[in-house]
Design a protein around this motif. Structure first.
Motif, mmCIF file in Angstrom:
data_model
loop_
_atom_site.group_PDB
_atom_site.id
_atom_site.type_symbol
_atom_site.label_atom_id
_atom_site.label_comp_id
_atom_site.label_asym_id
_atom_site.label_seq_id
_atom_site.Cartn_x
_atom_site.Cartn_y
_atom_site.Cartn_z
ATOM 1 N N THR A 157 -34.181 3.824 -10.848
ATOM 2 C CA THR A 157 -32.777 4.086 -10.286
ATOM 3 C C THR A 157 -31.892 3.181 -10.550
ATOM 4 O O THR A 157 -30.658 3.358 -10.908
ATOM 5 C CB THR A 157 -33.155 3.662 -8.687
ATOM 6 O OG1 THR A 157 -33.836 2.560 -8.447
ATOM 7 C CG2 THR A 157 -34.081 4.915 -8.215
ATOM 8 N N THR A 158 -32.474 1.639 -11.111
ATOM 9 C CA THR A 158 -31.490 0.760 -11.790
ATOM 10 C C THR A 158 -30.773 1.134 -13.092
ATOM 11 O O THR A 158 -29.712 1.122 -13.288
ATOM 12 C CB THR A 158 -32.329 -0.504 -12.114
ATOM 13 O OG1 THR A 158 -32.434 -0.985 -10.699
ATOM 14 C CG2 THR A 158 -31.371 -1.443 -12.696
ATOM 15 N N HIS A 200 -27.185 2.287 -12.023
ATOM 16 C CA HIS A 200 -26.488 1.004 -12.473
ATOM 17 C C HIS A 200 -26.057 0.852 -13.921
ATOM 18 O O HIS A 200 -24.994 0.431 -14.376
ATOM 19 C CB HIS A 200 -27.062 -0.153 -12.042
ATOM 20 C CG HIS A 200 -27.190 -0.349 -10.614
ATOM 21 N ND1 HIS A 200 -26.092 -0.172 -9.715
ATOM 22 C CD2 HIS A 200 -28.469 -0.685 -9.748
ATOM 23 C CE1 HIS A 200 -26.735 -0.211 -8.545
ATOM 24 N NE2 HIS A 200 -28.131 -0.432 -8.229
ATOM 25 N N GLU A 201 -26.960 1.541 -14.680
ATOM 26 C CA GLU A 201 -26.651 1.329 -16.197
ATOM 27 C C GLU A 201 -26.430 2.812 -16.965
ATOM 28 O O GLU A 201 -26.177 2.729 -18.189
ATOM 29 C CB GLU A 201 -27.853 0.632 -16.951
ATOM 30 C CG GLU A 201 -28.278 -0.669 -16.185
ATOM 31 C CD GLU A 201 -29.370 -1.603 -16.912
ATOM 32 O OE1 GLU A 201 -29.647 -1.130 -18.244
ATOM 33 O OE2 GLU A 201 -29.835 -2.524 -16.085
ATOM 34 N N TYR A 217 -33.344 -5.365 -18.929
ATOM 35 C CA TYR A 217 -33.724 -5.261 -17.640
ATOM 36 C C TYR A 217 -34.679 -6.080 -17.306
ATOM 37 O O TYR A 217 -34.796 -6.923 -16.216
ATOM 38 C CB TYR A 217 -34.199 -3.768 -17.508
ATOM 39 C CG TYR A 217 -34.811 -3.525 -16.303
ATOM 40 C CD1 TYR A 217 -34.321 -2.861 -14.959
ATOM 41 C CD2 TYR A 217 -36.125 -3.505 -16.118
ATOM 42 C CE1 TYR A 217 -34.981 -2.736 -13.834
ATOM 43 C CE2 TYR A 217 -36.944 -3.326 -15.115
ATOM 44 C CZ TYR A 217 -36.378 -2.862 -13.849
ATOM 45 O OH TYR A 217 -36.910 -2.473 -12.777
ATOM 46 N N ALA A 222 -28.479 1.153 -1.826
ATOM 47 C CA ALA A 222 -29.092 0.047 -1.987
ATOM 48 C C ALA A 222 -29.493 -0.863 -0.872
ATOM 49 O O ALA A 222 -30.004 -2.091 -1.013
ATOM 50 C CB ALA A 222 -28.117 -0.703 -2.927
ATOM 51 N N ASP A 273 -33.035 -3.718 -6.980
ATOM 52 C CA ASP A 273 -32.601 -4.274 -8.258
ATOM 53 C C ASP A 273 -32.705 -5.665 -8.255
ATOM 54 O O ASP A 273 -33.536 -6.016 -7.325
ATOM 55 C CB ASP A 273 -31.377 -3.834 -8.822
ATOM 56 C CG ASP A 273 -30.195 -4.157 -7.749
ATOM 57 O OD1 ASP A 273 -30.166 -5.330 -7.225
ATOM 58 O OD2 ASP A 273 -29.291 -3.356 -7.375
ATOM 59 N N HIS A 274 -32.149 -6.337 -9.181
ATOM 60 C CA HIS A 274 -32.703 -7.840 -9.210
ATOM 61 C C HIS A 274 -31.943 -8.464 -7.909
ATOM 62 O O HIS A 274 -32.402 -9.582 -7.625
ATOM 63 C CB HIS A 274 -31.917 -8.360 -10.536
ATOM 64 C CG HIS A 274 -30.400 -8.407 -10.613
ATOM 65 N ND1 HIS A 274 -29.754 -6.945 -10.960
ATOM 66 C CD2 HIS A 274 -29.468 -9.232 -10.331
ATOM 67 C CE1 HIS A 274 -28.507 -7.308 -10.905
ATOM 68 N NE2 HIS A 274 -28.281 -8.607 -10.481
#
Length: 318
Positions: free
Chosen positions: A24-25, A29-30, A55, A269, A299-300
């Motif tokens: 999903t990231t 996101h990318e 990543y 998120a 994510d992070h």
């Protein structure tokens, strides 16, 4: 040769971090193109390989600041024969992709591991079918099917394997048997519905007991992944002995159901800080937890919040 296969550091105490929702990231996101949710396709060229490395490094930086070890998953959740076939990968190409996924993590470990903060290389195994639907394989078929990928990992520097997002007891039994035959340490991670049960209606307690009974308790421990803590917090709220077999949590960011997530065109998120608080509550009630990470939608930021909440003595600096 594997570095930790016969002496896994997360079994010695303390909490290790893991990454968040890789697919999903990368997609939301990318902007990565991951057909069939397959992250291993990025290994095919230098650009994709660099994207994966960046990543992983974001998470390893969090672990380093939090003074935590890390369980580093290969990008191989979809790298099994059926999904590989849908992507046009031959058996040989799929074998090479699994090997390359481990090689990338070996390179990262050589660069980033420091004394006292070990990095464990984990071969990630996904379900044969859809991770939100019940598998129709029996245990023997599952063992034969997943043996291919597990045996590939056994011949690499991978320290262990983890089967993620499982919905079927039989598939879990087959994977554990295949890992036992290959002499690979293994972890089984089930996903649950909003009521805390498997999609088949079996309870998590029943699933763990059945796999242990069929494999001589071969899995090192069990995990829960791809479900929000609110979906299973009541299931793990007791002091029953079977809960001690749960050694890790990789929750979703969103409290939506699997069906709602499947139908959503945007990424939910959730609230990273709230997720961190929920993890802190879980670790206080379940001190045996050894691996904490995220799944879909995380994510992070979520893993950093988990680290902040669960390692208050090691506050992260900006």
């Amino acid at each position: 040769m594997s570095k930790y296969r016969h002496d896994l550091p997360q079994l010695k105490g303390g909490i290790f971090l893991a990454d968040g929702g890789m697919e999903t990231t990368l997609i939301f996101h990318e902007g990565a193109d991951l057909p069939h949710f397959a992250a291993f396709v990025l290994l095919a060229d230098r650009t994709g390989r660099r994207q994966l490395k960046d990543y992983y490094i974001r998470y390893l930086d969090i672990a380093a600041r939090g003074k935590s070890g890390f369980v580093l998953d290969t990008a191989t959740w979809r790298a099994n024969p059926d999904w590989g076939g849908k992507l046009g990968y031959s058996a040989e190409a799929l074998k090479a992709a699994n090997e390359d996924a481990v090689e990338l993590l070996s390179e990262i470990r050589a660069e980033r591991e420091r004394p006292g903060v070990p990095i464990v290389i984990n071969g990630a195994i996904g379900p044969r079918g859809d991770g939100y639907k019940a598998s129709k394989m029996d245990a023997d078929e599952a063992e034969a099917y997943h043996s291919t990928q597990i045996e590939i990992f056994a011949a690499t520097e991978a320290d262990m394997v983890t089967a993620l997002t499982l919905t079927s007891i039989d598939e879990a039994v087959g994977i554990a048997r295949a890992a036992k035959r290959a002499k690979m340490p293994c972890v089984i991670s089930f996903t649950v519905e909003t009521d805390g049960d498997l999609v088949t209606g079996r309870t998590l307690k029943e699933a763990i007991a059945a796999v242990d009974a069929s494999t001589g308790s071969y899995p090192l421990y069990y995990m829960i992944n791809c479900a929000h803590p609110s979906h299973f917090d009541k299931v793990v709220a007791s002091d029953d002995a079977w809960l001690k077999r749960i050694g890790g949590i990789r929750a979703n960011a969103s409290n939506m159901s699997h069906q709602e997530l499947d139908e959503s065109e945007t990424l939910d998120a959730g609230d990273p800080v709230d997720l961190g608080r929920r993890y802190r509550q879980l670790t206080r009630h379940m001190p045996q937890l050894r691996v904490l990470g995220g799944c879909c939608g995380t994510d992070h930021r979520h893993v950093a919040a988990i680290c902040e909440a669960c390692f208050p003595e090691n506050r992260l600096s900006a």
